[in-house]
Scaffold this motif. Structure first.
Motif, PDB file in Angstrom:
ATOM      1  N   VAL A  45      -8.107  -0.971   5.246  1.00 28.82           N
ATOM      2  CA  VAL A  45      -6.855  -0.268   4.961  1.00 28.82           C
ATOM      3  C   VAL A  45      -5.767  -0.901   5.824  1.00 28.82           C
ATOM      4  CG1 VAL A  45      -5.663   1.952   4.967  1.00 28.82           C
ATOM      5  CG2 VAL A  45      -8.117   1.855   4.463  1.00 28.82           C
ATOM      6  N   PRO A  46      -4.718  -1.453   5.214  1.00 30.01           N
ATOM      7  CA  PRO A  46      -3.693  -2.165   5.994  1.00 30.01           C
ATOM      8  C   PRO A  46      -2.953  -1.241   6.944  1.00 30.01           C
ATOM      9  CG  PRO A  46      -3.497  -2.636   3.630  1.00 30.01           C
ATOM     10  CD  PRO A  46      -4.434  -1.485   3.774  1.00 30.01           C
ATOM     11  N   ALA A  48      -6.343   8.495  -2.924  1.00 27.38           N
ATOM     12  CA  ALA A  48      -6.756   7.613  -4.013  1.00 27.38           C
ATOM     13  C   ALA A  48      -6.548   6.148  -3.646  1.00 27.38           C
ATOM     14  CB  ALA A  48      -5.965   7.954  -5.276  1.00 27.38           C
ATOM     15  N   VAL A  49      -5.458   5.846  -2.984  1.00 26.45           N
ATOM     16  CA  VAL A  49      -5.163   4.457  -2.604  1.00 26.45           C
ATOM     17  C   VAL A  49      -6.131   3.975  -1.533  1.00 26.45           C
ATOM     18  CG1 VAL A  49      -3.433   2.912  -1.625  1.00 26.45           C
ATOM     19  CG2 VAL A  49      -2.742   4.676  -3.259  1.00 26.45           C
ATOM     20  N   VAL A  50      -6.395   4.814  -0.535  1.00 27.97           N
ATOM     21  CA  VAL A  50      -7.352   4.459   0.514  1.00 27.97           C
ATOM     22  C   VAL A  50      -8.737   4.242  -0.101  1.00 27.97           C
ATOM     23  CG1 VAL A  50      -8.593   5.343   2.536  1.00 27.97           C
ATOM     24  CG2 VAL A  50      -6.103   5.565   2.395  1.00 27.97           C
ATOM     25  N   GLU A  97      -0.006  10.192   6.051  1.00 32.57           N
ATOM     26  CA  GLU A  97      -1.096  10.658   5.188  1.00 32.57           C
ATOM     27  C   GLU A  97      -2.209   9.617   5.112  1.00 32.57           C
ATOM     28  OE1 GLU A  97      -1.896  12.272   0.632  1.00 32.57           O
ATOM     29  OE2 GLU A  97       0.134  11.691   1.231  1.00 32.57           O
ATOM     30  N   VAL A  98      -1.822   8.344   5.054  1.00 38.03           N
ATOM     31  CA  VAL A  98      -2.827   7.274   5.064  1.00 38.03           C
ATOM     32  C   VAL A  98      -3.628   7.327   6.357  1.00 38.03           C
ATOM     33  CG1 VAL A  98      -3.129   4.765   5.244  1.00 38.03           C
ATOM     34  CG2 VAL A  98      -1.594   5.718   3.510  1.00 38.03           C
ATOM     35  N   MET A 136       0.832  -1.204   0.000  1.00 36.06           N
ATOM     36  CA  MET A 136       0.000   0.000   0.000  1.00 36.06           C
ATOM     37  C   MET A 136       0.868   1.256   0.000  1.00 36.06           C
ATOM     38  SD  MET A 136      -2.631   1.395   2.897  1.00 36.06           S
ATOM     39  CE  MET A 136      -1.243   1.593   4.031  1.00 36.06           C
ATOM     40  N   LEU A 137       1.888   1.310   0.860  1.00 41.36           N
ATOM     41  CA  LEU A 137       2.763   2.484   0.906  1.00 41.36           C
ATOM     42  C   LEU A 137       3.503   2.684  -0.411  1.00 41.36           C
ATOM     43  CD1 LEU A 137       4.481   2.619   4.427  1.00 41.36           C
ATOM     44  CD2 LEU A 137       2.530   3.917   3.573  1.00 41.36           C
TER      45      LEU A 137
END
Length: 411
Positions: free
Chosen positions: A298-299, A286-288, A335-336, A274-275
């Motif tokens: 979300v990992p 966008a990834v989340v 940020e995640v 994910m990172l």
């Protein structure tokens, strides 16, 4: 009739059953489970039982519920306490230990109660050679946990004294096994001046990046923070194996087996990917959103044992913040966390911190799993040492049968 022999009072089966408050046949069930020992009556009329042993079983019965499954839920341990947003090894703040001492020093202290500054673990040449041959025989696509399991088995076979469960013998096996697991892994980077310490040796198995003292210190802290975490799934598997008096190599193998799953040791690999995607796309939002749209968690966020922040993650983030190379991955992780917090407050856990370490150091996604397994081996040994002091085979829960009632006709 009660016998008062030279070795103490002995009870007949009927007398032992009366003290225990059970039927005579239950007394023999205790014998078959290893909870009582019996001796044939010299007169040939049944068996006799040590009165002190029977009384001890009576006392345990008062402390522990009769249901076998409840015994699993009430495992007494003096190793790790998790309390709100902190955790402690033998009453000492685990994060402070990790800041002050190295992995080997903490592990050895956890086993013995004595802190030996600068202690180092070494693998015997014959044991390491056997482990390397076994690991080298695996297919190229084998994962790190596969290699560690094979190395543990090979190390066991090379140790003819592995069945000796005396405390000093187990400690000797532990001090040999951990460096064997690390040194049996394929080397991908160059060896460096600090090779005596586990963290330096592990670094060259995880990345081609040239290390510096600060980077390896971050890896060493990760190892130290992950040594134990109470009765996680792999640790419970270890205690079950130790309860059956499995030798320490087999105990560690049981832990590695339970660790090899996406919900335990492999969780940091998901956070690593994910990172990496966040850094590639330049947007955590966008990834989340993609994870949530696909119905995936979300990992690297949240931990059921910590209502607030995971102290392991915060301690590791603190060390990583001092590394310039880790800054982009650390900012992506924060940020995640901030993006997800707009909807639900979930803090970073240690898997996300491990992912920052592995991404920043150009390690593969499974590097966090390797770090986790090597680190936790020390904790598994500590739990095995505790369990060897308990009565054998106590980890025997009773199943709640919900199948068809007998008798049934033959199929």
């Amino acid at each position: 009739m009660t016998d008062h022999g030279a070795d103490g009072e002995r009870l007949t089966t009927k007398e032992a059953a009366a003290r225990l408050g059970v039927k005579p046949e239950t007394v023999y069930a205790y014998v078959s489970r290893g909870q009582l020992s019996s001796r044939r009556d010299p007169s040939g009329r049944g068996s006799t039982f040590d009165a002190k042993e029977v009384d001890a079983l009576v006392r345990r019965g008062r402390r522990e519920p009769s249901s076998g499954s409840d015994v699993i839920q009430r495992i007494r341990t003096g190793i790790t306490l998790i309390d709100k947003d902190r955790y402690y090894f033998r009453g000492v703040d685990a994060t402070e230990l990790a800041r002050r001492y190295g992995y080997e020093e903490i592990a050895d202290w956890l086993w013995t109660g004595n802190l030996r500054a600068g202690v180092r673990f070494t693998a015997p040449a014959e044991t390491l050679a056997a482990a390397r041959r076994a690991v080298d025989a695996l297919p190229a696509h084998s994962g790190s946990t596969d290699r560690l399991r094979v190395a543990a088995i090979a190390a066991a076979v090379a140790d003819p004294l592995r069945f000796d469960l005396d405390r000093d013998a187990v400690l000797g096996s532990a001090r040999m096994l951990i460096p064997t697991l690390v040194d049996a892994l394929p080397t991908v980077g160059q060896r460096h001046r600090g090779e005596g310490r586990i963290a330096w040796r592990l670094w060259s198995r995880l990345t081609t990046e040239r290390p510096d003292e600060a980077s390896v210190r971050a890896l060493d802290m990760a190892l130290s923070l992950l040594i134990d975490h109470d009765l996680a799934a792999s640790t419970l598997a270890v205690r079950v194996a130790a309860s059956a008096r499995a030798h320490p190599y087999a105990v560690v193998s049981a832990g590695l087996g339970a660790l090899d799953g996406p919900l335990h040791g492999a969780a940091s690999g998901l956070a690593h990917r994910m990172l990496s995607e966040v850094l590639e796309r330049g947007s955590a939002a966008a990834v989340v959103a993609d994870h949530l749209r696909a119905g995936r968690r979300v990992p690297g966020l949240g931990h059921r044992l910590y209502p607030g922040k995971d102290p392991r993650a915060e301690a590791l983030f603190g060390v990583l913040a001092q590394l310039p190379a880790a800054r982009p991955a650390l900012e992506a992780a924060r940020e995640v966390e901030a993006t997800t917090a707009r909807h639900v407050e979930l803090h970073a856990n240690v898997d996300l911190a491990l992912a920052v370490l592995s991404v920043a150091s150009a390690m593969p996604a499974e590097a966090g799993e390797t770090v986790f397994a090597v680190a936790r081996t020390a904790g598994w040994i500590a739990h095995a040492l505790e369990e060897y002091e308990e009565r054998p085979l106590r980890m025997r829960p009773s199943g709640q049968y919900d199948g068809p009632r007998p008798p049934r006709p033959l199929p």
